[in-house]
Design a protein around this motif. Sequence first.
Motif, PDB file in Angstrom:
ATOM      1  N   ALA A 157     -12.201  -4.497 -66.068  1.00 25.48           N
ATOM      2  CA  ALA A 157     -12.055  -3.964 -64.710  1.00 25.48           C
ATOM      3  C   ALA A 157     -10.755  -3.184 -64.562  1.00 25.48           C
ATOM      4  O   ALA A 157     -10.625  -2.356 -63.653  1.00 25.48           O
ATOM      5  N   LYS A 158      -9.809  -3.421 -65.479  1.00 25.13           N
ATOM      6  CA  LYS A 158      -8.533  -2.707 -65.399  1.00 25.13           C
ATOM      7  C   LYS A 158      -8.710  -1.211 -65.639  1.00 25.13           C
ATOM      8  O   LYS A 158      -7.990  -0.399 -65.051  1.00 25.13           O
ATOM      9  N   ASN A 159      -9.650  -0.839 -66.518  1.00 24.79           N
ATOM     10  CA  ASN A 159      -9.819   0.579 -66.851  1.00 24.79           C
ATOM     11  C   ASN A 159     -10.185   1.413 -65.631  1.00 24.79           C
ATOM     12  O   ASN A 159      -9.476   2.367 -65.297  1.00 24.79           O
ATOM     13  N   PRO A 160     -11.308   1.099 -64.952  1.00 26.86           N
ATOM     14  CA  PRO A 160     -11.629   1.930 -63.783  1.00 26.86           C
ATOM     15  C   PRO A 160     -10.582   1.834 -62.674  1.00 26.86           C
ATOM     16  O   PRO A 160     -10.327   2.817 -61.977  1.00 26.86           O
ATOM     17  N   LEU A 161      -9.969   0.662 -62.517  1.00 24.64           N
ATOM     18  CA  LEU A 161      -8.913   0.539 -61.508  1.00 24.64           C
ATOM     19  C   LEU A 161      -7.723   1.441 -61.856  1.00 24.64           C
ATOM     20  O   LEU A 161      -7.141   2.086 -60.977  1.00 24.64           O
ATOM     21  N   GLU A 223     -23.841  12.938 -71.600  1.00 24.31           N
ATOM     22  CA  GLU A 223     -23.193  13.094 -70.300  1.00 24.31           C
ATOM     23  C   GLU A 223     -22.063  12.086 -70.112  1.00 24.31           C
ATOM     24  O   GLU A 223     -21.049  12.393 -69.464  1.00 24.31           O
ATOM     25  N   LYS A 224     -22.244  10.876 -70.654  1.00 22.50           N
ATOM     26  CA  LYS A 224     -21.309   9.786 -70.384  1.00 22.50           C
ATOM     27  C   LYS A 224     -20.096   9.784 -71.305  1.00 22.50           C
ATOM     28  O   LYS A 224     -18.974   9.504 -70.871  1.00 22.50           O
ATOM     29  N   ILE A 225     -20.309  10.040 -72.594  1.00 18.72           N
ATOM     30  CA  ILE A 225     -19.221   9.876 -73.558  1.00 18.72           C
ATOM     31  C   ILE A 225     -18.066  10.820 -73.256  1.00 18.72           C
ATOM     32  O   ILE A 225     -16.887  10.450 -73.390  1.00 18.72           O
ATOM     33  N   HIS A 226     -18.362  12.051 -72.827  1.00 19.76           N
ATOM     34  CA  HIS A 226     -17.275  12.974 -72.495  1.00 19.76           C
ATOM     35  C   HIS A 226     -16.405  12.412 -71.371  1.00 19.76           C
ATOM     36  O   HIS A 226     -15.166  12.517 -71.414  1.00 19.76           O
ATOM     37  N   PHE A 227     -17.037  11.793 -70.400  1.00 21.59           N
ATOM     38  CA  PHE A 227     -16.258  11.229 -69.300  1.00 21.59           C
ATOM     39  C   PHE A 227     -15.457  10.017 -69.765  1.00 21.59           C
ATOM     40  O   PHE A 227     -14.300   9.842 -69.360  1.00 21.59           O
ATOM     41  N   TRP A 228     -16.054   9.166 -70.609  1.00 25.66           N
ATOM     42  CA  TRP A 228     -15.335   7.985 -71.083  1.00 25.66           C
ATOM     43  C   TRP A 228     -14.122   8.384 -71.932  1.00 25.66           C
ATOM     44  O   TRP A 228     -13.100   7.694 -71.905  1.00 25.66           O
ATOM     45  N   ILE A 229     -14.231   9.471 -72.664  1.00 22.66           N
ATOM     46  CA  ILE A 229     -13.086   9.971 -73.431  1.00 22.66           C
ATOM     47  C   ILE A 229     -11.989  10.441 -72.480  1.00 22.66           C
ATOM     48  O   ILE A 229     -10.799  10.156 -72.678  1.00 22.66           O
ATOM     49  N   GLY A 267     -11.420   3.598 -76.372  1.00 19.16           N
ATOM     50  CA  GLY A 267     -10.032   3.353 -75.983  1.00 19.16           C
ATOM     51  C   GLY A 267      -9.169   2.949 -77.167  1.00 19.16           C
ATOM     52  O   GLY A 267      -8.042   3.446 -77.329  1.00 19.16           O
ATOM     53  N   ASN A 268      -9.674   2.053 -78.015  1.00 22.69           N
ATOM     54  CA  ASN A 268      -8.927   1.656 -79.203  1.00 22.69           C
ATOM     55  C   ASN A 268      -8.714   2.835 -80.155  1.00 22.69           C
ATOM     56  O   ASN A 268      -7.631   3.015 -80.722  1.00 22.69           O
ATOM     57  N   ALA A 269      -9.766   3.644 -80.341  1.00 22.40           N
ATOM     58  CA  ALA A 269      -9.675   4.781 -81.259  1.00 22.40           C
ATOM     59  C   ALA A 269      -8.610   5.769 -80.805  1.00 22.40           C
ATOM     60  O   ALA A 269      -7.803   6.250 -81.611  1.00 22.40           O
ATOM     61  N   ILE A 270      -8.583   6.059 -79.525  1.00 24.72           N
ATOM     62  CA  ILE A 270      -7.590   6.996 -79.003  1.00 24.72           C
ATOM     63  C   ILE A 270      -6.195   6.383 -79.023  1.00 24.72           C
ATOM     64  O   ILE A 270      -5.212   7.027 -79.418  1.00 24.72           O
ATOM     65  N   LYS A 271      -6.099   5.113 -78.618  1.00 19.66           N
ATOM     66  CA  LYS A 271      -4.785   4.449 -78.587  1.00 19.66           C
ATOM     67  C   LYS A 271      -4.140   4.406 -79.972  1.00 19.66           C
ATOM     68  O   LYS A 271      -2.971   4.765 -80.147  1.00 19.66           O
TER      69      LYS A 271
END
Length: 372
Positions: A157-161, A223-229, A267-271
């Motif tokens: 829940a921390k991510n969208p917040l 459609e979704k993966i681009h937004f999650w990135i 998130g882990n991959a980018i971090k």
Amino acid sequence: MPSSENIKFLIDILYHSPLATAIYVGPDIRFAFVNHEMRKVFGTQENYIGKPFGESFPILKEQEFSKILEKVWRTGITYKATNCPARILNTDLNHSRFFDFEYKALLNENNETYAILHTGIEVTERNLALQTIKTHEQNLSLNNELELITHTLAHDAKNPLSIAKIGIETIKANAQMNQIERNNWLTIIDEAILSLNQIIDKTTQISEAKTFKISKETIYMDEKIHFWIKESKLINKVDNVKVIFGELLPLYSERSGVYQIFANIIGNAIKYSSVNINPTLTIFSEKQNDEIVYTIEDNGIGIPKDEIDKIFSNLQRGSNTLDHQGNGIGLYIVKSIINQLDGRIEIASNLGEGTRVKIYFPDYKPMDKEYL
């Protein structure tokens, strides 16, 4: 032929046996012998000798035990049962009890049945104990589920917040922001709130029922993966990651669970690739037999080989990630959700060279009978 003394000796042994025992003869299954323990099972001291089984116990005939005995007589094939429920009239109470028993066909030299030896033992208490254990196991499973719910709310829940907070702060700090950029940020905030609502809704459904039926739908991943990135870049404050896309096949799965899986993995991959001068992330999917496989590969810090199997445990992190923010809950949640969705996950990594994650989803179609 055995002598009358030997027959009497055997009958005495059977009568005093602690095992419930009866002997039936003839195709109409008549009682030839009933010992004390079997009378206790039947719950009466009535004399059954010479009477047909079905006539003596119509309630058992209704449950087709007579048919089983008749088949044993005809075929000469012994019948065994364990933990078998049976309703028996006992002290005027019609109730179910449980038995392990055997109808053993006794054959003559011509392989013809001349008697059926019925032995059994009541296991009602054992059955009740097993049911108690099963209930405890279900409660333990529910407790584990509630633990996962707590971790999920505390972690995912921390991510969208965070996204919503970043968006609001950005709009506040840029009073001169043009309308197009403002609308882009408002869309990001709206998507973040939608993701948060989905997580909360799923959590509420699970907490309200021990048996939570997962609702699946077609999810168009391109459609979704681009937004999650974009979300992950904002949260980790990384904007120089190069992302290479292959084919992004749609999934038929549970939307909130898929979001939680990809939000954690991406998130882990980018971090962990952000330490590289030229961080690169590759995402593609392919069909393999009856599965759709998503591959997410980065060129980040990698994972020590002897720690790969441990990172799915709760609060476990790679020893080389301690300089990065996190608590080790993410992959534990990912593995739990993937199990719920009947999928699986594989991780391959080389220290200092990056990590490749493969996520396997069942290739269900909306018309599959299971989901109609």
